[in-house]
Scaffold this motif. Structure first.
Motif, short mmCIF file in Angstrom:
data_model
loop_
_atom_site.label_atom_id
_atom_site.label_comp_id
_atom_site.label_asym_id
_atom_site.label_seq_id
_atom_site.Cartn_x
_atom_site.Cartn_y
_atom_site.Cartn_z
N UNK A 185 0.83 -1.19 0.00
CA UNK A 185 0.00 0.00 0.00
C UNK A 185 0.87 1.25 0.00
N UNK A 186 0.51 2.21 -0.82
CA UNK A 186 1.24 3.47 -0.85
C UNK A 186 1.01 4.23 0.45
N UNK A 187 2.07 4.67 1.14
CA UNK A 187 1.88 5.42 2.40
C UNK A 187 1.19 6.75 2.16
N UNK A 188 0.43 7.19 3.15
CA UNK A 188 -0.32 8.44 3.04
C UNK A 188 0.00 9.36 4.21
N UNK A 189 -0.48 10.59 4.11
CA UNK A 189 -0.39 11.55 5.21
C UNK A 189 -1.55 12.53 5.06
N UNK A 190 -1.79 13.31 6.11
CA UNK A 190 -2.85 14.31 6.10
C UNK A 190 -2.22 15.69 5.95
N UNK A 191 -2.65 16.43 4.95
CA UNK A 191 -2.17 17.78 4.69
C UNK A 191 -3.37 18.70 4.61
N UNK A 192 -3.52 19.60 5.59
CA UNK A 192 -4.66 20.52 5.65
C UNK A 192 -5.98 19.76 5.59
N UNK A 193 -6.10 18.73 6.40
CA UNK A 193 -7.30 17.91 6.52
C UNK A 193 -7.62 17.12 5.25
N UNK A 194 -6.66 17.01 4.36
CA UNK A 194 -6.84 16.24 3.12
C UNK A 194 -5.84 15.08 3.14
N UNK A 195 -6.35 13.87 2.94
CA UNK A 195 -5.47 12.71 2.87
C UNK A 195 -4.85 12.63 1.48
N UNK A 196 -3.54 12.51 1.42
CA UNK A 196 -2.85 12.37 0.14
C UNK A 196 -1.65 11.45 0.32
N UNK A 197 -1.06 11.07 -0.81
CA UNK A 197 0.08 10.18 -0.76
C UNK A 197 1.30 10.91 -0.17
N UNK A 198 2.13 10.15 0.55
CA UNK A 198 3.32 10.72 1.18
C UNK A 198 4.26 11.30 0.13
N UNK A 199 4.92 12.43 0.42
CA UNK A 199 5.79 13.09 -0.57
C UNK A 199 6.92 12.21 -1.07
N UNK A 200 7.43 11.30 -0.22
CA UNK A 200 8.57 10.48 -0.63
C UNK A 200 8.15 9.16 -1.27
N UNK A 201 6.84 8.94 -1.45
CA UNK A 201 6.38 7.72 -2.11
C UNK A 201 6.54 7.88 -3.62
N UNK A 202 7.20 6.92 -4.27
CA UNK A 202 7.43 7.01 -5.71
C UNK A 202 6.92 5.75 -6.41
N UNK A 203 6.83 5.84 -7.72
CA UNK A 203 6.35 4.70 -8.51
C UNK A 203 7.34 3.53 -8.47
N UNK A 204 8.57 3.81 -8.08
CA UNK A 204 9.56 2.73 -8.01
C UNK A 204 9.11 1.64 -7.04
N UNK A 205 8.51 2.04 -5.93
CA UNK A 205 8.14 1.09 -4.88
C UNK A 205 6.66 0.77 -4.83
N UNK A 206 5.82 1.59 -5.48
CA UNK A 206 4.38 1.46 -5.29
C UNK A 206 3.64 1.46 -6.64
N UNK A 207 3.24 0.28 -7.11
CA UNK A 207 2.50 0.19 -8.37
C UNK A 207 1.20 0.98 -8.39
N UNK A 208 0.58 1.17 -7.21
CA UNK A 208 -0.69 1.90 -7.16
C UNK A 208 -0.57 3.28 -7.79
N UNK A 209 0.46 4.04 -7.42
CA UNK A 209 0.60 5.39 -7.97
C UNK A 209 1.24 5.37 -9.35
N UNK A 210 1.90 4.27 -9.69
CA UNK A 210 2.35 4.08 -11.07
C UNK A 210 1.12 3.95 -11.98
#
Length: 286
Positions: A60-85
């Motif tokens: 699973x691609x790691x996530x974080x909360x930014x201004x009450x919005x859930x989004x993918x972590x800044x350091x998550x890349x397509x190299x490790x996570x097919x979901x965001x690829x």
């Protein structure tokens, strides 16, 4: 790299697989109206994507909360996570430009091929009520129900898989990811309200093409339990026909022999095997 796309349009059968906002004590299916007001239920592309990611078997691609919005972590890349690829991302950081990757795997909604007739299921919790001291009555709820054939389409920009800014994955990894996506779709299911609905295709048609148009998305129809062949053949331009593969689970539709004769349909496992070979050959040659 050759600019090619994988496209597959499918028909499956399911029951009451996506609910929206309820009205009072009635759980409402997601629906749209056409023509003279006929209603068709649908399973949203977001719901289908959720089930694909859930069953893909990747991290699973790691996530974080930014201004009450859930989004993918800044350091998550397509190299490790097919979901965001596959499905892209948008990352925002204070004081920095947003980072956006468009989806390279795109899904349509799965729309019913049979109209919704307003059927309702009456629900109570009689078992618990009878075991509860002092319970004088039961709240009755209702849920819309609809069993139908559904159609949806998936398209994949093959040359964009595994490439993002300075990252480019090995061609073997690109092929592995797309083929694992195909394996997931071939046996897709959906858990909802205590049921496990089978979303595997009963009929599928597509291939690896020089164009990325979802060719068969709007023309797959079932009439009197028969796949409408004429509309499919009418979009078979020479450049499309030579690359098109068709799969069928025999015994569900009333015109199996016609489908096999006119479209060259093979068994569903054979179709997905051939598609995976096409994908592997594409990446090996590029």
């Amino acid at each position: 790299m050759e600019n090619k796309g994988l496209m597959l349009s499918m028909i499956f059968e399911a029951e009451s697989a996506n609910y929206g906002e309820g009205v009072g004590n009635i759980a409402s299916l997601k629906k749209m109206a056409r023509g003279a007001g006929e209603q068709y239920t649908y399973i949203s592309r977001q719901a289908i994507r959720y089930n694909i990611i859930q069953q893909l078997g990747e991290k699973n691609t790691p996530t974080r909360v930014e201004k009450d919005v859930v989004q993918f972590a800044p350091d998550a890349t397509i190299k490790d996570y097919p979901e965001i690829d596959f499905f892209g991302y948008m990352k925002t950081e204070k004081g920095a430009d947003s980072k956006i990757r468009s989806a390279v795997v795109r899904l349509s909604n799965a729309i019913s091929l049979e109209t919704f007739k307003g059927d309702l299921d009456f629900l109570t919790n009689k078992g618990l009520a009878e075991r509860t001291t002092g319970m004088k009555g039961m709240n009755i709820a209702q849920a819309e129900i609809h069993r139908s054939y559904y159609r949806y389409t998936i398209t994949v920009d093959l040359e964009q898989i595994g490439i993002d800014d300075e990252i480019e994955l090995a061609k073997e990894e690109k092929a592995r990811r797309v083929n694992k996506l195909l394996d997931t779709i071939a046996l897709l299911y959906r858990d909802i309200r205590g049921r496990r609905e089978d979303l595997k295709p009963l009929f599928a048609i597509g291939g690896v093409y020089d164009v990325k148009n979802p060719i068969f998305q709007n023309i797959l129809e079932v009439k009197e339990n028969k796949i409408v062949i004429e509309a499919i053949k009418d979009v078979m331009f020479d450049s499309i026909e030579k690359d098109t593969l068709c799969g069928l689970i025999k015994g569900k539709f009333g015109n199996d022999e016609e489908i096999i004769k006119e479209l060259g349909a093979v068994s569903m496992p054979e179709l997905f095997k051939k598609l995976k070979v096409k994908v592997s050959e594409y990446y090996e040659s590029n």
